[in-house]
Design a protein around this motif. Structure first.
Motif, PDB file in Angstrom:
ATOM      1  N   CYS A   1       1.903   4.297 -11.354  1.00  0.00           N
ATOM      2  CA  CYS A   1       1.385   5.617 -10.563  1.00  0.00           C
ATOM      3  C   CYS A   1       0.475   4.905  -9.360  1.00  0.00           C
ATOM      4  O   CYS A   1       0.223   5.760  -8.539  1.00  0.00           O
ATOM      5  CB  CYS A   1       0.374   6.381 -11.326  1.00  0.00           C
ATOM      6  N   GLY A   2      -0.101   3.906  -9.576  1.00  0.00           N
ATOM      7  CA  GLY A   2      -1.057   3.442  -8.687  1.00  0.00           C
ATOM      8  C   GLY A   2      -2.431   3.687  -8.587  1.00  0.00           C
ATOM      9  O   GLY A   2      -3.306   3.286  -7.646  1.00  0.00           O
ATOM     10  N   CYS A   3      -2.967   4.300  -9.871  1.00  0.00           N
ATOM     11  CA  CYS A   3      -4.159   4.851  -9.808  1.00  0.00           C
ATOM     12  C   CYS A   3      -5.186   3.324  -9.812  1.00  0.00           C
ATOM     13  O   CYS A   3      -6.309   3.311  -9.355  1.00  0.00           O
ATOM     14  CB  CYS A   3      -4.465   5.542 -11.100  1.00  0.00           C
ATOM     15  N   CYS A   4      -4.731   2.545 -10.669  1.00  0.00           N
ATOM     16  CA  CYS A   4      -5.486   1.276 -10.633  1.00  0.00           C
ATOM     17  C   CYS A   4      -5.589   0.430  -9.194  1.00  0.00           C
ATOM     18  O   CYS A   4      -6.770  -0.125  -9.132  1.00  0.00           O
ATOM     19  CB  CYS A   4      -4.698   0.300 -11.609  1.00  0.00           C
ATOM     20  N   VAL A   5      -4.632   0.596  -8.650  1.00  0.00           N
ATOM     21  CA  VAL A   5      -4.460  -0.093  -7.317  1.00  0.00           C
ATOM     22  C   VAL A   5      -5.385   0.633  -6.287  1.00  0.00           C
ATOM     23  O   VAL A   5      -6.217   0.008  -5.525  1.00  0.00           O
ATOM     24  CB  VAL A   5      -2.972  -0.092  -6.783  1.00  0.00           C
ATOM     25  N   SER A   6      -5.474   2.026  -6.382  1.00  0.00           N
ATOM     26  CA  SER A   6      -6.347   2.810  -5.483  1.00  0.00           C
ATOM     27  C   SER A   6      -7.886   2.158  -5.247  1.00  0.00           C
ATOM     28  O   SER A   6      -8.232   2.477  -4.380  1.00  0.00           O
ATOM     29  CB  SER A   6      -6.363   4.423  -6.009  1.00  0.00           C
ATOM     30  N   GLU A   7      -8.324   1.796  -6.293  1.00  0.00           N
ATOM     31  CA  GLU A   7      -9.885   1.542  -6.326  1.00  0.00           C
ATOM     32  C   GLU A   7     -10.057  -0.030  -6.508  1.00  0.00           C
ATOM     33  O   GLU A   7     -11.330  -0.439  -6.687  1.00  0.00           O
ATOM     34  CB  GLU A   7     -10.566   2.280  -7.224  1.00  0.00           C
TER      35      GLU A   7
ATOM     36  N   CYS B   1      -6.890   3.397 -15.053  1.00  0.00           N
ATOM     37  CA  CYS B   1      -5.642   3.686 -15.666  1.00  0.00           C
ATOM     38  C   CYS B   1      -5.323   4.693 -16.511  1.00  0.00           C
ATOM     39  O   CYS B   1      -5.971   4.646 -17.728  1.00  0.00           O
ATOM     40  CB  CYS B   1      -5.077   2.298 -16.371  1.00  0.00           C
ATOM     41  N   PRO B   2      -4.227   5.738 -16.364  1.00  0.00           N
ATOM     42  CA  PRO B   2      -4.346   6.719 -17.198  1.00  0.00           C
ATOM     43  C   PRO B   2      -3.474   6.612 -18.522  1.00  0.00           C
ATOM     44  O   PRO B   2      -3.486   7.185 -19.297  1.00  0.00           O
ATOM     45  CB  PRO B   2      -3.602   7.827 -16.303  1.00  0.00           C
ATOM     46  N   LYS B   3      -3.061   5.196 -18.443  1.00  0.00           N
ATOM     47  CA  LYS B   3      -2.026   5.093 -19.543  1.00  0.00           C
ATOM     48  C   LYS B   3      -2.612   3.727 -20.598  1.00  0.00           C
ATOM     49  O   LYS B   3      -1.790   3.227 -21.603  1.00  0.00           O
ATOM     50  CB  LYS B   3      -0.823   4.445 -19.078  1.00  0.00           C
TER      51      LYS B   3
ATOM     52  N   MET C   1       3.917   4.330  -0.738  1.00  0.00           N
ATOM     53  CA  MET C   1       3.897   3.376  -1.758  1.00  0.00           C
ATOM     54  C   MET C   1       4.571   2.158  -1.339  1.00  0.00           C
ATOM     55  O   MET C   1       4.641   1.147  -2.360  1.00  0.00           O
ATOM     56  CB  MET C   1       4.662   4.084  -2.804  1.00  0.00           C
ATOM     57  N   GLN C   2       4.940   1.793  -0.139  1.00  0.00           N
ATOM     58  CA  GLN C   2       5.813   0.664   0.109  1.00  0.00           C
ATOM     59  C   GLN C   2       5.064  -0.757  -0.216  1.00  0.00           C
ATOM     60  O   GLN C   2       5.674  -1.753  -0.957  1.00  0.00           O
ATOM     61  CB  GLN C   2       6.450   0.514   1.632  1.00  0.00           C
ATOM     62  N   PRO C   3       3.867  -0.510   0.235  1.00  0.00           N
ATOM     63  CA  PRO C   3       3.189  -2.104  -0.127  1.00  0.00           C
ATOM     64  C   PRO C   3       2.971  -2.190  -1.572  1.00  0.00           C
ATOM     65  O   PRO C   3       3.096  -3.453  -2.040  1.00  0.00           O
ATOM     66  CB  PRO C   3       1.729  -1.862   0.520  1.00  0.00           C
ATOM     67  N   PHE C   4       2.862  -1.046  -2.385  1.00  0.00           N
ATOM     68  CA  PHE C   4       2.728  -1.068  -3.744  1.00  0.00           C
ATOM     69  C   PHE C   4       4.160  -1.772  -4.388  1.00  0.00           C
ATOM     70  O   PHE C   4       4.205  -2.864  -5.094  1.00  0.00           O
ATOM     71  CB  PHE C   4       2.555   0.265  -4.223  1.00  0.00           C
TER      72      PHE C   4
ATOM     73  N   ILE D   1       4.239  11.243 -17.045  1.00  0.00           N
ATOM     74  CA  ILE D   1       5.251  10.067 -17.417  1.00  0.00           C
ATOM     75  C   ILE D   1       5.962   9.602 -16.096  1.00  0.00           C
ATOM     76  O   ILE D   1       6.251   8.490 -15.853  1.00  0.00           O
ATOM     77  CB  ILE D   1       6.073  10.552 -18.522  1.00  0.00           C
ATOM     78  N   CYS D   2       5.859  10.368 -14.832  1.00  0.00           N
ATOM     79  CA  CYS D   2       6.870   9.914 -14.016  1.00  0.00           C
ATOM     80  C   CYS D   2       5.894   9.004 -12.806  1.00  0.00           C
ATOM     81  O   CYS D   2       6.456   8.026 -12.183  1.00  0.00           O
ATOM     82  CB  CYS D   2       7.403  10.966 -12.835  1.00  0.00           C
ATOM     83  N   GLY D   3       4.594   9.298 -12.956  1.00  0.00           N
ATOM     84  CA  GLY D   3       3.741   8.397 -12.134  1.00  0.00           C
ATOM     85  C   GLY D   3       3.493   8.721 -10.555  1.00  0.00           C
ATOM     86  O   GLY D   3       3.133   8.255  -9.796  1.00  0.00           O
ATOM     87  N   SER D   4       4.191  10.056 -10.393  1.00  0.00           N
ATOM     88  CA  SER D   4       4.011  10.433  -8.882  1.00  0.00           C
ATOM     89  C   SER D   4       2.739  11.075  -8.599  1.00  0.00           C
ATOM     90  O   SER D   4       2.550  10.909  -7.370  1.00  0.00           O
ATOM     91  CB  SER D   4       5.131  11.745  -8.807  1.00  0.00           C
ATOM     92  N   CYS D   5       1.951  11.656  -9.330  1.00  0.00           N
ATOM     93  CA  CYS D   5       0.818  12.551  -8.736  1.00  0.00           C
ATOM     94  C   CYS D   5      -0.506  11.849  -8.686  1.00  0.00           C
ATOM     95  O   CYS D   5      -1.376  12.525  -9.054  1.00  0.00           O
ATOM     96  CB  CYS D   5       0.779  13.897  -9.652  1.00  0.00           C
ATOM     97  N   GLY D   6      -0.303  10.641  -8.421  1.00  0.00           N
ATOM     98  CA  GLY D   6      -1.769   9.853  -8.403  1.00  0.00           C
ATOM     99  C   GLY D   6      -2.625  10.352  -7.075  1.00  0.00           C
ATOM    100  O   GLY D   6      -1.779  10.451  -6.226  1.00  0.00           O
ATOM    101  N   MET D   7      -3.796  10.754  -7.258  1.00  0.00           N
ATOM    102  CA  MET D   7      -4.570  11.158  -6.193  1.00  0.00           C
ATOM    103  C   MET D   7      -6.105  10.994  -6.485  1.00  0.00           C
ATOM    104  O   MET D   7      -6.419  10.809  -7.658  1.00  0.00           O
ATOM    105  CB  MET D   7      -4.530  12.724  -5.726  1.00  0.00           C
TER     106      MET D   7
END
Ligand code: SF4
Ligand code: SF4
Ligand code: FES
Lengths: 203, 360
Positions: free
Chosen positions: B163-169, B226-228, B117-120, B69-75
């Protein structure tokens, strides 16, 4: 989508009826050629049809986005580790070439609206396939086919790199392996010549 | 639960894992292998915790809630962005596969699995992720009550945990790092679709900029990752549909999209030869002439005249008018389809059990 939502199906059919089109019953299952010939009876038929083979031609598979993702709606194979094109290439007597960008976007959807961004995408699979030593690339998507084939000239203009990578549509790959004539397979419509491939196969 | 039940030792398994270590200060990069003994129920995050605790305290990664729920652990695991705390290891270990863990893509790596995460956040702020009301305030300072039904269209977008998982790829962002990207655009629809927000048109104008919605290449990696269940690509489609509905159609992307509709209405087909001039305008289309000629010479384009009109084109026109009358153009048309998709997913996951009734 409609099969999952009877209410929506009802609304759609009401509209269809109002303009005089017969109702949609959802009795047709939409299947892609790729799925049809990579598994089951279609795969058995493919093996019989591909009697001429590809003489170990090194073929780089390129899937295209919307046959893999979103996988929750397609579900044919793992979108990150797909296997169907490789299986077909092997059944046709070719050697599949592996490279990371085979599951990525070719850039076609934005090739008119954002050409630079699109070319930045397009170059990845072509360059990687060249580096992996592919003789040709094959794709089940007609739009990927168009951008991979026709836009190589734009890549040359933008980057100075002239890849000359022959691009086959899935049906053409199977056609060659099944011994169809080059004229039937419409290779004259390609922008990048397919001749090096045909020479290799001595067609 | 009885004390005996609580005391049952969890069975353990041996977990091999490879991690791309990176130090931005020195530029050093190395793929390190670790093997830990862990209970069968562990997630990827638990495995990282064990490594950090028992083997290598210098391993860096982000975490906080440990419950998706916090979105910190994207990898990334084997190149695909995941939430470490959502990823169970049991099946992977059973399959004998040794997963490779690395930092998310499309963001600069600070150390090991930690990205900047700044650009995000910059893109997130660029879409003004706050309500801009301007509606008539209810009298007596009472609450402004919105029905569930009117909030349902932005339900999915509201689930985003940044979390940024979508941005990653995101394939478009890989090619052009300035592209606003899936998370910011999904967030933008969360406000464009909010009945309380009164600046939709201004928002849509901004989103139609150079690096806005029309730069999306429809690769669907965002939706896949996206995990959500936010499905950012669908949010972008909704923003495109709303833009065209509001008459914001100056972008080549919008013109391109509109031509599909016009073409279907006038002929019942996609008139491909006219797609380039209709999208790009005559001047740049002429600049493209040499390229177009090459294609034409190769027989890649059908001859332009006369446009072939489908036999029952009237049906297509009437259908268009009807949908327009019913107000199902714009985002509404896409939202109604999503409900069907959600139901399908549910039926699939529960092997046919009917979903509970939702409001609205
Ligand atoms: S569909 Fe669009 S926003 Fe989503 S990952 Fe692909 S390019 Fe990015
Ligand atoms: S849209 Fe999904 S993947 Fe993207 S940031 Fe939000 S929750 Fe994460
Ligand atoms: S630790 Fe919070 S989402 Fe994984």
């Amino acid at each position: 989508m409609l099969k999952g939502d009877p209410e929506l199906l009802g609304r759609v059919n009401e509209n269809l009826q109002r303009v005089g089109i017969p109702a949609y019953t959802g009795s047709i299952e939409v299947r892609h050629l790729l799925w049809e010939i990579s598994d089951g009876p279609g795969y058995e038929l493919l093996k019989q049809a591909a009697h001429k083979g590809l003489k170990g031609l090194r073929v780089a598979p390129f899937y295209g986005c919307q046959i893999l993702r979103p996988s929750k709606l397609l579900g044919h194979e793992d979108p990150d580790r797909p296997w169907s094109l490789e299986r077909i290439i092997e059944a046709c007597g070719g050697e599949p070439v592996d490279y990371p960008a085979k599951i990525k976007c070719c850039g076609f959807p934005i090739i008119q609206a954002r050409e630079e961004t699109a070319l930045g995408e397009l170059i990845q699979p072509i360059e990687q396939a060249v580096e992996a030593g592919a003789d040709a690339m094959v794709t089940p998507c007609p739009l990927c086919h168009l951008s991979l084939d026709a836009w190589q000239s734009k890549l040359k203009k933008a980057t100075g790199k002239d890849f000359q990578m022959p691009i086959l549509h899935l049906s053409q790959l199977v056609g060659v392996a099944a011994g169809l004539e080059a004229s039937e397979l419409m290779f004259k419509r390609h922008v990048v010549s397919v001749d090096p491939v045909l020479e290799k196969l001595e067609v | 639960m009885t004390e005996a039940a609580l005391n049952v030792e969890a069975r353990t398994m041996r977990v091999p894992i490879k991690i791309w270590r990176y130090d931005s200060a020195t530029g050093e990069r190395a793929l390190k292998e670790y093997v830990v003994d862990a209970p069968e129920w562990v997630t990827l995050l638990d495995v990282l915790d064990i490594i950090k605790d028992q083997q290598d305290g210098s391993l860096s990664y982000r975490k906080s809630c440990r419950m998706m729920i916090c979105g910190s652990c994207g990898m990334r695991m084997d190149g695909a962005a995941v939430l470490a705390c959502k990823t169970r290891m049991y099946d992977i270990v059973q399959s004998g596969h040794v997963p490779v863990i690395s930092a998310m893509g499309n963001l600069p790596i600070v150390k090991d699995l930690v990205v900047d995460m700044q650009p995000f956040w910059d893109k997130f702020h660029a879409v003004k992720p706050w309500l801009q009301p301007g509606y008539e305030e209810p009298p007596d300072g009472k609450e402004y009550i919105v029905s569930q039904e009117r909030m349902n269209p932005i339900h999915k977008e509201s689930l985003c945990i940044n979390c940024g998982c979508c941005v990653s790829e995101c394939n478009a962002m890989e090619s052009d790092p300035e592209f606003l990207g899936p998370q910011a655009l999904a967030k933008a629809f969360r406000f464009v679709g909010d009945p309380r927000d009164q600046s939709d048109v201004d928002r849509l104008e901004d989103l139609n900029s150079e690096h806005g919605i029309w730069e999306c290449t429809r690769c669907y990696f965002c939706t896949e990752r996206c995990p959500k269940g936010v499905d950012p690509r669908d949010s972008i489609a909704k923003l495109g549909a709303e833009s065209v509905k509001e008459g914001i159609d100056r972008d080549l992307g919008a013109k391109h999209a509109k031509w599909f509709v016009t073409s279907a209405k006038t002929t019942g087909w996609l008139r491909e030869t006219e797609l380039v001039p209709k999208t790009q305008g005559i001047v740049s289309a002429i600049k493209e002439t040499r390229f177009a000629m090459t294609l034409a010479l190769k027989g890649k384009v059908p001859p332009p005249v006369p446009p072939h009109v489908a036999q029952d084109v009237e049906e297509s026109r009437k259908l268009y008018d009807l949908v327009h009358e019913q107000g199902r153009d714009g985002a509404a048309g896409i939202v109604q389809g999503e409900r069907g998709i959600a139901r399908m997913e549910y039926l699939h996951e529960t092997s046919g059990e009917e979903p509970p009734d939702a409001d609205g």
